[in-house]
Write a protein that holds these residues in place. Structure first.
Motif: not given
Length: 199
Positions: A54-69
């Motif tokens: 779950x920590x891996x998945x959360x970091x994956x999502x947050x990394x992709x959110x940074x790309x939206x930024x």
């Protein structure tokens, strides 16, 4: 599988593997074993870099959110150039033509992941919330330049555009909408507000 294989950027390789699985097989196929197999590494590699899956998945999502930024910066820089509808259609296609739709499906399918992300960020569905903010910032910039009517309701228009685009791209197994379809939907959404002749 060999355990001594060094990964130059293990996190990014694991994220890329997870994206491929999401796009190909959907969120239900995403397991730690599937990710490490796809990345070509031992299962222990994932657990050396992340506390749990779950920590891996959360970091994956947050990394992709940074790309939206990052995309938001580029979109706002385009304000005043091209057409409003063209800029929006391009940005929405870039956003939803990527892994964003699959990430949204992942978030909505995993309660623990959703709860973890809620503790880490703003309300709403990650990716969609940031995408809505990106569109709102761009619309605000265009309104300030006079290319949208002064009374344009950005708080309504931005999520409307995100929702419409998400629906266009939501069928993971289907064919992506053609650029003309995306442009037509965006043009209709901004028709009442846009002041540039080509919209």
């Amino acid at each position: 599988m060999p355990t001594g294989v060094a990964l130059r950027d293990a996190r990014e390789q694991l994220f890329a593997a997870a994206e491929r699985i999401l796009l190909r097989d959907g969120p239900s196929a995403l397991t730690s074993r599937a990710v490490t197999t796809e990345a070509g590494c031992a299962k222990g590699v994932l657990h050396r870099h992340f506390a749990d899956f779950d920590a891996f998945l959360a970091e994956l999502v947050l990394d992709r959110v940074a790309r939206v930024d990052d995309q938001a910066t580029a979109l706002c820089a385009s304000a005043g150039t091209g057409t409003v509808a063209g800029n929006l259609a391009g940005a929405l296609t870039d956003l939803f033509g990527s892994v964003a739709v699959a990430i949204v499906a992942l978030i909505t399918s995993r309660d623990d992941l959703r709860a973890r992300l809620r503790r880490a960020g703003p309300t709403g569905v990650p990716i969609l919330a940031e995408a809505t903010a990106m569109i709102a910032a761009y619309l605000t910039a265009e309104r300030e330049r006079g290319r949208l009517a002064p009374g344009t309701d950005i708080d309504t228009l931005a999520p409307t555009l995100i929702g419409a685009a998400h629906l266009l791209f939501a069928d993971r197994k289907g064919t992506a909408p053609d650029p003309g379809t995306v442009h037509r939907v965006v043009s209709m959404a901004v028709a009442g507000a846009a002041r540039d002749p080509a919209r």
